[in-house]
Design a protein around this motif. Structure first.
Motif, PDB file in Angstrom:
ATOM      1  N   MET A 276     -40.271 -57.334  39.685  1.00 13.23           N
ATOM      2  CA  MET A 276     -40.952 -56.778  40.847  1.00 13.23           C
ATOM      3  C   MET A 276     -42.094 -55.904  40.342  1.00 13.23           C
ATOM      4  O   MET A 276     -41.899 -55.054  39.478  1.00 13.23           O
ATOM      5  CB  MET A 276     -40.009 -55.940  41.709  1.00 13.23           C
ATOM      6  N   VAL A 277     -43.273 -56.116  40.928  1.00 13.44           N
ATOM      7  CA  VAL A 277     -44.451 -55.326  40.588  1.00 13.44           C
ATOM      8  C   VAL A 277     -44.847 -54.546  41.832  1.00 13.44           C
ATOM      9  O   VAL A 277     -45.049 -55.124  42.900  1.00 13.44           O
ATOM     10  CB  VAL A 277     -45.621 -56.225  40.121  1.00 13.44           C
ATOM     11  N   LEU A 278     -44.928 -53.224  41.672  1.00 11.31           N
ATOM     12  CA  LEU A 278     -45.318 -52.361  42.783  1.00 11.31           C
ATOM     13  C   LEU A 278     -46.737 -51.846  42.578  1.00 11.31           C
ATOM     14  O   LEU A 278     -47.122 -51.495  41.463  1.00 11.31           O
ATOM     15  CB  LEU A 278     -44.372 -51.164  42.895  1.00 11.31           C
ATOM     16  N   GLY A 279     -47.490 -51.812  43.672  1.00  9.78           N
ATOM     17  CA  GLY A 279     -48.787 -51.157  43.703  1.00  9.78           C
ATOM     18  C   GLY A 279     -48.641 -49.911  44.550  1.00  9.78           C
ATOM     19  O   GLY A 279     -47.530 -49.530  44.930  1.00  9.78           O
ATOM     20  N   GLU A 280     -49.724 -49.284  44.872  1.00 14.52           N
ATOM     21  CA  GLU A 280     -49.673 -48.084  45.714  1.00 14.52           C
ATOM     22  C   GLU A 280     -49.290 -48.500  47.138  1.00 14.52           C
ATOM     23  O   GLU A 280     -50.099 -49.046  47.872  1.00 14.52           O
ATOM     24  CB  GLU A 280     -51.017 -47.365  45.691  1.00 14.52           C
ATOM     25  N   GLY A 281     -48.026 -48.260  47.487  1.00 19.01           N
ATOM     26  CA  GLY A 281     -47.546 -48.612  48.821  1.00 19.01           C
ATOM     27  C   GLY A 281     -47.446 -50.107  49.063  1.00 19.01           C
ATOM     28  O   GLY A 281     -47.488 -50.563  50.205  1.00 19.01           O
ATOM     29  N   ARG A 282     -47.271 -50.870  48.001  1.00 22.30           N
ATOM     30  CA  ARG A 282     -47.269 -52.323  48.151  1.00 22.30           C
ATOM     31  C   ARG A 282     -46.302 -52.973  47.170  1.00 22.30           C
ATOM     32  O   ARG A 282     -46.215 -52.563  46.018  1.00 22.30           O
ATOM     33  CB  ARG A 282     -48.672 -52.862  47.899  1.00 22.30           C
ATOM     34  N   ILE A 283     -45.615 -53.997  47.653  1.00 25.20           N
ATOM     35  CA  ILE A 283     -44.895 -54.899  46.759  1.00 25.20           C
ATOM     36  C   ILE A 283     -45.892 -55.997  46.420  1.00 25.20           C
ATOM     37  O   ILE A 283     -46.221 -56.832  47.264  1.00 25.20           O
ATOM     38  CB  ILE A 283     -43.628 -55.483  47.414  1.00 25.20           C
TER      39      ILE A 283
ATOM     40  N   ASP B  71     -50.559 -64.468  29.603  1.00 27.19           N
ATOM     41  CA  ASP B  71     -51.564 -63.496  29.135  1.00 27.19           C
ATOM     42  C   ASP B  71     -51.736 -62.368  30.144  1.00 27.19           C
ATOM     43  O   ASP B  71     -51.851 -61.198  29.765  1.00 27.19           O
ATOM     44  CB  ASP B  71     -52.910 -64.178  28.909  1.00 27.19           C
ATOM     45  N   TYR B  72     -51.775 -62.703  31.415  1.00 26.81           N
ATOM     46  CA  TYR B  72     -51.945 -61.703  32.480  1.00 26.81           C
ATOM     47  C   TYR B  72     -50.790 -60.701  32.469  1.00 26.81           C
ATOM     48  O   TYR B  72     -51.016 -59.487  32.542  1.00 26.81           O
ATOM     49  CB  TYR B  72     -52.051 -62.413  33.827  1.00 26.81           C
ATOM     50  N   PHE B  73     -49.572 -61.177  32.330  1.00 27.27           N
ATOM     51  CA  PHE B  73     -48.430 -60.263  32.264  1.00 27.27           C
ATOM     52  C   PHE B  73     -48.526 -59.377  31.026  1.00 27.27           C
ATOM     53  O   PHE B  73     -48.288 -58.168  31.099  1.00 27.27           O
ATOM     54  CB  PHE B  73     -47.101 -61.031  32.291  1.00 27.27           C
ATOM     55  N   ARG B  74     -48.874 -59.959  29.895  1.00 26.62           N
ATOM     56  CA  ARG B  74     -48.941 -59.204  28.634  1.00 26.62           C
ATOM     57  C   ARG B  74     -50.089 -58.206  28.617  1.00 26.62           C
ATOM     58  O   ARG B  74     -49.921 -57.070  28.179  1.00 26.62           O
ATOM     59  CB  ARG B  74     -49.069 -60.174  27.451  1.00 26.62           C
ATOM     60  N   GLU B  75     -51.251 -58.583  29.145  1.00 27.49           N
ATOM     61  CA  GLU B  75     -52.447 -57.757  29.008  1.00 27.49           C
ATOM     62  C   GLU B  75     -52.724 -56.852  30.200  1.00 27.49           C
ATOM     63  O   GLU B  75     -53.392 -55.826  30.044  1.00 27.49           O
ATOM     64  CB  GLU B  75     -53.659 -58.658  28.774  1.00 27.49           C
ATOM     65  N   VAL B  76     -52.245 -57.209  31.382  1.00 26.98           N
ATOM     66  CA  VAL B  76     -52.589 -56.462  32.596  1.00 26.98           C
ATOM     67  C   VAL B  76     -51.352 -55.899  33.295  1.00 26.98           C
ATOM     68  O   VAL B  76     -51.266 -54.700  33.539  1.00 26.98           O
ATOM     69  CB  VAL B  76     -53.398 -57.361  33.584  1.00 26.98           C
ATOM     70  N   VAL B  77     -50.412 -56.761  33.624  1.00 29.03           N
ATOM     71  CA  VAL B  77     -49.293 -56.351  34.482  1.00 29.03           C
ATOM     72  C   VAL B  77     -48.393 -55.327  33.795  1.00 29.03           C
ATOM     73  O   VAL B  77     -48.212 -54.218  34.304  1.00 29.03           O
ATOM     74  CB  VAL B  77     -48.482 -57.577  34.957  1.00 29.03           C
TER      75      VAL B  77
END
Length: 166
Positions: free
Chosen positions: A74-81, A48-54
């Motif tokens: 791989m999920v990237l944030g602002e300046g972050r893996i 659910d988290y992958f489908r609704e948020v990630v």
């Protein structure tokens, strides 16, 4: 550049249809790499988290094998893996190296990430890619309650542009 061919796998931006399969890669990888770490969420909660948020709200890259299934995420944030997970049978084949190279190209001024202290293969992997340990915690701030390590990569000089003397 949205598609990058790397050996036989293709690394590309994830789309909505990738959510379930990306979550499955995460689940298999987590369980194989971290058998002693309690997961904070059930399989269905992760899906659910992958489908609704990630997938809809984050910068997500997936690796797709030539025969179709996803073999990395791989999920990237602002300046972050934020997350880097590979199908267990794809570890040690260079796919993680390609994901990190992509993250560095996307964030040439520097990156950080967290990994659990028990995950010594991840420590070696990130240190090999120029990350250095910056902090250790007792795990009180993560959902698993597991001691972790923050790694940093300082980036390329001048934001990724190399200077050439002529």
């Amino acid at each position: 550049m949205d598609d990058i061919t790397a050996h036989e796998a293709v690394i590309r931006r994830a789309g909505g249809l990738d959510a379930r399969e990306a979550a499955e890669v995460w689940l298999r990888s987590y369980d194989a790499a971290l058998p002693t770490v309690r997961r904070a969420h059930s399989d269905d909660e992760v899906r659910d988290y992958f489908r609704e948020v990630v997938i809809p709200g984050r910068e997500v890259w997936v690796a797709q094998s030539p025969d179709g299934p996803l073999v990395g995420v791989m999920v990237l944030g602002e300046g972050r893996i934020d997350q880097l997970y590979l199908a267990p049978d794809r570890r040690g084949q260079g796919l993680g190296d390609r994901f990190v190279a992509l993250a560095k190209r996307r964030h040439p001024t520097g990156l950080d990430l967290w990994t659990f202290q028990v995950n010594t293969p991840a420590h070696r992997f990130y240190e090999r890619h120029g990350f250095t340990e910056a902090d250790r915690t007792d795990g009180g701030a993560n959902e698993e309650g597991e001691p972790d390590i923050r790694y940093v990569w300082p980036g390329m000089p001048s934001g990724g542009h190399r200077r050439h003397l002529t």
